[in-house]
Design an enzyme around this catalytic site. Structure first.
Site, PDB file in Angstrom:
ATOM      1  N   ASP A   9     -85.326 -82.823   8.922  1.00 30.60           N
ATOM      2  CA  ASP A   9     -84.741 -81.483   9.647  1.00 30.60           C
ATOM      3  C   ASP A   9     -86.299 -80.680  10.197  1.00 30.60           C
ATOM      4  O   ASP A   9     -86.813 -80.178   9.225  1.00 30.60           O
ATOM      5  CB  ASP A   9     -83.923 -80.815   9.039  1.00 30.60           C
ATOM      6  N   ILE A  10     -86.728 -80.894  11.160  1.00 32.67           N
ATOM      7  CA  ILE A  10     -87.986 -79.908  11.764  1.00 32.67           C
ATOM      8  C   ILE A  10     -87.972 -78.583  11.294  1.00 32.67           C
ATOM      9  O   ILE A  10     -89.109 -78.017  11.164  1.00 32.67           O
ATOM     10  CB  ILE A  10     -88.281 -80.318  13.067  1.00 32.67           C
ATOM     11  N   ASN A  23     -86.002 -76.241  26.695  1.00 31.25           N
ATOM     12  CA  ASN A  23     -85.614 -76.331  28.227  1.00 31.25           C
ATOM     13  C   ASN A  23     -86.479 -75.216  28.663  1.00 31.25           C
ATOM     14  O   ASN A  23     -86.883 -74.652  28.206  1.00 31.25           O
ATOM     15  CB  ASN A  23     -84.131 -76.186  28.339  1.00 31.25           C
ATOM     16  N   GLY A  31     -79.252 -79.493  20.751  1.00 30.66           N
ATOM     17  CA  GLY A  31     -80.177 -80.397  19.870  1.00 30.66           C
ATOM     18  C   GLY A  31     -81.324 -79.620  18.948  1.00 30.66           C
ATOM     19  O   GLY A  31     -80.966 -78.801  18.361  1.00 30.66           O
ATOM     20  N   VAL A  32     -82.356 -80.130  19.104  1.00 25.77           N
ATOM     21  CA  VAL A  32     -83.435 -79.658  18.346  1.00 25.77           C
ATOM     22  C   VAL A  32     -83.794 -78.156  18.919  1.00 25.77           C
ATOM     23  O   VAL A  32     -83.896 -77.334  17.896  1.00 25.77           O
ATOM     24  CB  VAL A  32     -84.793 -80.448  18.466  1.00 25.77           C
ATOM     25  N   ASP A  33     -83.636 -77.770  20.171  1.00 23.19           N
ATOM     26  CA  ASP A  33     -83.865 -76.668  20.724  1.00 23.19           C
ATOM     27  C   ASP A  33     -82.916 -75.318  19.820  1.00 23.19           C
ATOM     28  O   ASP A  33     -83.370 -74.323  19.457  1.00 23.19           O
ATOM     29  CB  ASP A  33     -83.809 -76.576  22.144  1.00 23.19           C
ATOM     30  N   SER A 121     -87.348 -85.641  24.392  1.00 26.15           N
ATOM     31  CA  SER A 121     -86.709 -86.177  25.548  1.00 26.15           C
ATOM     32  C   SER A 121     -85.970 -87.300  25.090  1.00 26.15           C
ATOM     33  O   SER A 121     -85.257 -88.156  25.957  1.00 26.15           O
ATOM     34  CB  SER A 121     -87.771 -86.720  26.650  1.00 26.15           C
ATOM     35  N   GLY A 123     -83.310 -87.376  23.219  1.00 22.68           N
ATOM     36  CA  GLY A 123     -81.960 -86.900  23.145  1.00 22.68           C
ATOM     37  C   GLY A 123     -81.169 -86.649  24.242  1.00 22.68           C
ATOM     38  O   GLY A 123     -80.953 -87.786  25.140  1.00 22.68           O
ATOM     39  N   TYR A 125     -81.880 -85.884  27.189  1.00 18.17           N
ATOM     40  CA  TYR A 125     -82.762 -85.996  28.257  1.00 18.17           C
ATOM     41  C   TYR A 125     -82.847 -87.509  28.685  1.00 18.17           C
ATOM     42  O   TYR A 125     -83.428 -87.749  29.370  1.00 18.17           O
ATOM     43  CB  TYR A 125     -84.016 -85.283  28.406  1.00 18.17           C
TER      44      TYR A 125
END
Length: 170
Positions: A9-10, A23, A31-33, A121, A123, A125
């Site tokens: 987990d980042i 984005n 997602g990550v964002d 990108s 995920g 994207y």
């Protein structure tokens, strides 16, 4: 310099900076964002809003990167980069590579000695995991500027982890 790929987990990485697969609005997403914004708390969103009001009124362009503080995260900075969206016709690998090299530029400007990347990108994207891994590893290995001592690709699935480990093995 150390480059590695790990599962994890980042948002829990204890590095100087983590990279957010953002984005262009910089105001959070999925997602990550979304995970980074949720873990960082309101300070991150406030800094992103300030960037939008001052230097990035039209948002962050694809392939570029910008830093903010990290809010409640264990790192010092979040480097936001906008990956190309394959579903929107953004299929140029150079745009994807730019996400990694511009993030490294920003990390160097900050003086970061350790950096964690997600699979930008890969995920929603729509980019293939193997292609993202190849482009990311080539961009990091070919980077001509000052690189952090530690670069870690932090990946949330076994598929991504396998792709990045294969790319690192060369």
């Amino acid at each position: 310099m150390s480059i590695e790929a790990v599962s994890g987990d980042i948002t829990t990485e204890r590095v100087d900076a983590i990279v957010n697969a953002a984005n262009s609005s910089l105001l959070g997403g999925g997602g990550v964002d979304g995970a980074i914004h949720a873990a960082a708390g309101p300070a991150l969103l406030a800094e992103c809003r300030a960037l939008r009001e001052s230097t990035l009124p039209d948002g962050l362009p694809v392939g570029d990167a910008v830093a903010t503080g990290a809010g409640d995260l264990p790192c010092r900075w979040v480097i936001h980069t906008v990956g190309p969206n394959r579903h929107a016709g953004q299929t140029d690998p150079a745009l994807l590579a730019s996400c990694f090299t511009r993030s490294l530029d920003v990390a160097a400007d900050l003086g970061a000695t350790s950096l964690a990347f997600p699979a930008v990108s890969a995920g929603i994207y729509g980019w293939d995991a193997d292609e993202v891994a190849r482009v990311a590893v080539a961009a990091v290995n070919g980077y001509a500027g000052r690189r952090p001592d530690t670069i870690r690709f932090v990946l949330f699935s076994e598929r991504l982890l396998s792709a990045f480990r294969a790319a690192l093995a060369g």
